[in-house]
Design an enzyme around this catalytic site. Sequence first.
Site, PDB file in Angstrom:
ATOM      1  N   ASP A  28       0.831  -1.096   0.114  1.00  0.00           N
ATOM      2  CA  ASP A  28      -0.148  -0.080  -0.104  1.00  0.00           C
ATOM      3  C   ASP A  28       0.705   1.273  -0.060  1.00  0.00           C
ATOM      4  O   ASP A  28       2.183   1.337   0.493  1.00  0.00           O
ATOM      5  CB  ASP A  28      -1.019  -0.027   1.173  1.00  0.00           C
ATOM      6  N   ASN A  76     -11.322  -2.722  -4.882  1.00  0.00           N
ATOM      7  CA  ASN A  76     -10.548  -1.534  -5.592  1.00  0.00           C
ATOM      8  C   ASN A  76     -11.333  -1.370  -6.954  1.00  0.00           C
ATOM      9  O   ASN A  76     -10.856  -0.242  -7.569  1.00  0.00           O
ATOM     10  CB  ASN A  76      -9.216  -1.974  -5.850  1.00  0.00           C
TER      11      ASN A  76
END
Length: 262
Positions: A28, A76
């Site tokens: 991330d 996502n």
Amino acid sequence: MVRLPFLSSTRSVPEASKVPRHIAIIMDGNGRWARKRLMPRVAGHAKGVDSLREVIRSCLDRGVEYLTVFAFSSENWRRPKDEVSFLMQLFVKSLKAEIDRIHRNEIRLRVVGDLTPFDEALVSLIRDGEALTAGNGKMNLTICANYGGRWDIMQAVEKMMAASSTSGGRPYSEEDLAPHLALSFSPEPDLFIRTGGEQRISNFMLWQLAYSELYFTDKLWPEFGEAALGEAIASYQGRERRFGRTSEQLVSDKPDTTSDHA
Ligand code: IPE
Ligand code: IPE
Ligand code: MG
């Protein structure tokens, strides 16, 4: 009863080795890395591929047997269309560019997740890469794409119910479910790493992280590499993995591989 090749951390005490046998990573912070440099978010994704290459190399060198990375979550899809499409193209491009190196290094590649919404071209690249590397045994690299921990548990429940003869009328157990989980080919992660500063699981490997050591770092994924991985492993090596037991028991006990409550 279907026997799994690996012990479940809740059913028995797995052996804990010095080098984590399985590392799982939420990669991330790509977008923030790019924005800090006044670049578009997607530039961070592109740079993130370099970090992944370095981490794979380093895991190979250190004798890590399983490396599992979160590349695209089932949530996502909520991102802007352009970013999603860039990520898909980057997946195709990176697979094409890296598959020979992966194979040369005797790494077995698997892509885990619901691949149905993916482009046919991407799915066939994935299947070809998996087939090419299926005989490799040095390390297992698993890319989680359109993956979600809840998706995995639900699809496993469906498969378990379909094979309901396994239960034979008795209540279902972990042993009935576990073989149907998408990651049933691997032991549970010893070490979980999340870069980018957030301290959450974001629907990653919900079942398998039951007793994993969690490591969070503020480093953004594009700046994570060999040295940062070393720090994460050093932190892991300083942990006491009790699996429900007391510290005192750890001193006197040898790793116990017998079932606790069978
Ligand atoms: C992780 O980086 C990559 C994916 C989720 C595909 P992000 O894109 O989430 O980066 P940040 O968290 O916005 O910085
Ligand atoms: C998790 O990161 C998914 C991947 C790294 C692929 P996100 O950036 O999507 O997670 P949240 O939204 O911050 O929880
Ligand atoms: Mg993020």
